[in-house]
Write a protein that holds these residues in place. Structure first.
Motif, PDB file in Angstrom:
ATOM      1  N   VAL A   1       0.718  -1.117   0.050  1.00 42.70           N
ATOM      2  CA  VAL A   1      -0.107   0.071   0.052  1.00 42.70           C
ATOM      3  C   VAL A   1       0.846   1.021  -0.094  1.00 42.70           C
ATOM      4  N   VAL A   2       1.969   1.565   0.858  1.00 40.27           N
ATOM      5  CA  VAL A   2       2.849   2.322   0.772  1.00 40.27           C
ATOM      6  C   VAL A   2       3.530   2.658  -0.584  1.00 40.27           C
ATOM      7  N   VAL A   3       3.820   1.637  -1.176  1.00 45.57           N
ATOM      8  CA  VAL A   3       4.474   1.765  -2.776  1.00 45.57           C
ATOM      9  C   VAL A   3       3.416   2.338  -3.775  1.00 45.57           C
ATOM     10  N   LEU A   4       2.014   1.829  -3.357  1.00 48.84           N
ATOM     11  CA  LEU A   4       1.297   2.037  -4.294  1.00 48.84           C
ATOM     12  C   LEU A   4       0.903   3.640  -4.200  1.00 48.84           C
ATOM     13  N   LEU A   5       0.792   4.106  -2.832  1.00 52.93           N
ATOM     14  CA  LEU A   5       0.331   5.405  -2.527  1.00 52.93           C
ATOM     15  C   LEU A   5       1.724   6.286  -3.243  1.00 52.93           C
ATOM     16  N   ALA A   6       2.865   5.887  -2.948  1.00 52.44           N
ATOM     17  CA  ALA A   6       4.014   6.758  -3.290  1.00 52.44           C
ATOM     18  C   ALA A   6       4.182   7.016  -4.895  1.00 52.44           C
ATOM     19  N   ALA A   7       3.657   5.728  -5.474  1.00 54.73           N
ATOM     20  CA  ALA A   7       3.534   5.864  -7.192  1.00 54.73           C
ATOM     21  C   ALA A   7       2.285   6.698  -7.423  1.00 54.73           C
ATOM     22  N   TYR A   8       1.237   6.805  -6.812  1.00 57.29           N
ATOM     23  CA  TYR A   8       0.107   7.515  -7.028  1.00 57.29           C
ATOM     24  C   TYR A   8       0.528   8.997  -6.868  1.00 57.29           C
TER      25      TYR A   8
ATOM     26  N   LEU B   1       3.300  10.494  -6.749  1.00 54.78           N
ATOM     27  CA  LEU B   1       4.531  10.691  -8.046  1.00 54.78           C
ATOM     28  C   LEU B   1       3.674  10.992  -9.380  1.00 54.78           C
ATOM     29  N   TRP B   2       2.703  10.219  -9.676  1.00 55.29           N
ATOM     30  CA  TRP B   2       1.769  10.456 -10.707  1.00 55.29           C
ATOM     31  C   TRP B   2       1.099  11.718 -10.662  1.00 55.29           C
ATOM     32  N   ARG B   3       0.390  12.161  -9.754  1.00 56.16           N
ATOM     33  CA  ARG B   3      -0.288  13.402  -9.477  1.00 56.16           C
ATOM     34  C   ARG B   3       0.532  14.526  -9.763  1.00 56.16           C
ATOM     35  N   LEU B   4       1.818  14.491  -9.104  1.00 60.76           N
ATOM     36  CA  LEU B   4       3.039  15.536  -8.949  1.00 60.76           C
ATOM     37  C   LEU B   4       3.351  15.759 -10.389  1.00 60.76           C
ATOM     38  N   VAL B   5       3.576  14.702 -11.391  1.00 61.45           N
ATOM     39  CA  VAL B   5       4.009  14.901 -12.605  1.00 61.45           C
ATOM     40  C   VAL B   5       2.995  15.606 -13.431  1.00 61.45           C
ATOM     41  N   GLY B   6       1.708  15.033 -13.080  1.00 56.25           N
ATOM     42  CA  GLY B   6       0.404  15.817 -13.801  1.00 56.25           C
ATOM     43  C   GLY B   6       0.415  17.242 -13.421  1.00 56.25           C
ATOM     44  N   LEU B   7       0.560  17.524 -12.236  1.00 57.37           N
ATOM     45  CA  LEU B   7       0.838  18.927 -11.697  1.00 57.37           C
ATOM     46  C   LEU B   7       1.660  19.801 -12.502  1.00 57.37           C
ATOM     47  N   VAL B   8       2.887  19.297 -12.525  1.00 63.43           N
ATOM     48  CA  VAL B   8       4.049  20.007 -13.309  1.00 63.43           C
ATOM     49  C   VAL B   8       3.630  20.362 -14.719  1.00 63.43           C
ATOM     50  N   ILE B   9       3.187  19.256 -15.350  1.00 66.14           N
ATOM     51  CA  ILE B   9       2.758  19.346 -16.725  1.00 66.14           C
ATOM     52  C   ILE B   9       1.757  20.364 -16.889  1.00 66.14           C
ATOM     53  N   TRP B  10       0.542  20.371 -16.025  1.00 67.74           N
ATOM     54  CA  TRP B  10      -0.531  21.392 -16.097  1.00 67.74           C
ATOM     55  C   TRP B  10       0.175  22.743 -15.915  1.00 67.74           C
ATOM     56  N   ILE B  11       0.971  23.107 -14.876  1.00 70.29           N
ATOM     57  CA  ILE B  11       1.524  24.190 -14.706  1.00 70.29           C
ATOM     58  C   ILE B  11       2.268  24.837 -15.886  1.00 70.29           C
ATOM     59  N   PHE B  12       3.059  24.250 -16.647  1.00 70.75           N
ATOM     60  CA  PHE B  12       4.134  24.502 -17.676  1.00 70.75           C
ATOM     61  C   PHE B  12       3.500  24.378 -18.797  1.00 70.75           C
ATOM     62  N   THR B  13       1.995  24.167 -19.156  1.00 75.28           N
ATOM     63  CA  THR B  13       1.546  23.948 -20.281  1.00 75.28           C
ATOM     64  C   THR B  13       0.526  25.026 -20.539  1.00 75.28           C
TER      65      THR B  13
END
Length: 85
Positions: free
Chosen positions: A64-71, A73-85
Protein backbone atom coordinates in the motif's frame (compact mmCIF):
# COMPACT_ATOMS: atom_id res chain seq x y z
CA UNK A 1 9.61 0.33 10.19
CA UNK A 2 9.27 -0.98 13.70
CA UNK A 3 6.25 -1.01 15.95
CA UNK A 4 6.24 1.43 18.82
CA UNK A 5 4.50 0.69 22.04
CA UNK A 6 1.04 2.15 22.27
CA UNK A 7 -0.27 3.88 25.38
CA UNK A 8 -3.44 1.82 24.95
CA UNK A 9 -1.69 -1.56 25.14
CA UNK A 10 -1.08 -2.77 28.67
CA UNK A 11 2.57 -3.33 29.53
CA UNK A 12 1.56 -6.04 32.00
CA UNK A 13 -1.18 -8.65 31.70
CA UNK A 14 -4.57 -7.50 32.97
CA UNK A 15 -6.36 -9.45 35.73
CA UNK A 16 -9.00 -11.80 34.30
CA UNK A 17 -12.13 -13.17 35.96
CA UNK A 18 -13.26 -16.54 34.55
CA UNK A 19 -16.74 -16.28 36.06
CA UNK A 20 -17.48 -12.85 34.53
CA UNK A 21 -15.31 -13.38 31.44
CA UNK A 22 -14.01 -9.86 31.83
CA UNK A 23 -10.78 -7.96 32.37
CA UNK A 24 -10.44 -5.69 35.37
CA UNK A 25 -8.07 -2.86 36.19
CA UNK A 26 -5.49 -3.80 38.81
CA UNK A 27 -6.58 -0.80 40.90
CA UNK A 28 -10.18 -2.09 40.97
CA UNK A 29 -9.15 -5.21 42.88
CA UNK A 30 -9.18 -4.34 46.55
CA UNK A 31 -8.68 -7.82 47.99
CA UNK A 32 -7.79 -9.82 44.88
CA UNK A 33 -11.42 -10.73 44.20
CA UNK A 34 -13.58 -9.68 41.28
CA UNK A 35 -15.49 -6.49 42.10
CA UNK A 36 -18.50 -7.70 40.06
CA UNK A 37 -19.06 -11.28 41.20
CA UNK A 38 -16.56 -11.75 44.02
CA UNK A 39 -14.87 -14.68 42.26
CA UNK A 40 -11.15 -15.30 42.09
CA UNK A 41 -9.14 -13.26 39.65
CA UNK A 42 -6.14 -14.65 37.75
CA UNK A 43 -3.34 -12.76 36.09
CA UNK A 44 -4.21 -12.36 32.46
CA UNK A 45 -2.02 -13.54 29.65
CA UNK A 46 -0.15 -11.20 27.39
CA UNK A 47 -1.67 -11.02 23.93
CA UNK A 48 0.66 -12.90 21.58
CA UNK A 49 -0.86 -11.11 18.58
CA UNK A 50 0.41 -7.73 19.72
CA UNK A 51 3.51 -6.64 17.81
CA UNK A 52 6.69 -6.35 19.77
CA UNK A 53 9.45 -3.83 19.33
CA UNK A 54 11.63 -4.82 16.40
CA UNK A 55 8.92 -6.55 14.36
CA UNK A 56 8.46 -5.34 10.82
CA UNK A 57 5.14 -4.23 9.38
CA UNK A 58 3.22 -6.83 7.31
CA UNK A 59 4.05 -7.11 3.60
CA UNK A 60 0.66 -5.80 2.47
CA UNK A 61 1.28 -2.56 4.37
CA UNK A 62 4.41 -2.00 2.28
CA UNK A 63 2.47 -2.75 -0.92
CA UNK A 64 0.00 0.00 0.00
CA UNK A 65 2.87 2.41 0.80
CA UNK A 66 4.53 1.76 -2.59
CA UNK A 67 1.24 2.17 -4.45
CA UNK A 68 0.51 5.40 -2.59
CA UNK A 69 3.97 6.77 -3.41
CA UNK A 70 3.52 5.88 -7.09
CA UNK A 71 0.11 7.55 -7.15
CA UNK A 72 1.39 10.73 -5.52
CA UNK A 73 4.34 10.85 -7.93
CA UNK A 74 1.94 10.47 -10.85
CA UNK A 75 -0.20 13.32 -9.51
CA UNK A 76 2.91 15.49 -9.05
CA UNK A 77 4.00 14.85 -12.66
CA UNK A 78 0.50 15.78 -13.82
CA UNK A 79 0.60 18.99 -11.77
CA UNK A 80 3.99 20.00 -13.21
CA UNK A 81 2.79 19.33 -16.76
CA UNK A 82 -0.40 21.32 -16.09
CA UNK A 83 1.55 24.30 -14.67
CA UNK A 84 4.03 24.55 -17.54
CA UNK A 85 1.59 24.04 -20.43
Amino acid sequence: MTWRSSPFVAAEPMPWCDECSDYHAPTALADGACPTCGGSVEDGHADENQPTVGQSAPWHFWVVVVLLAAYLLWRLVGLVIWIFT
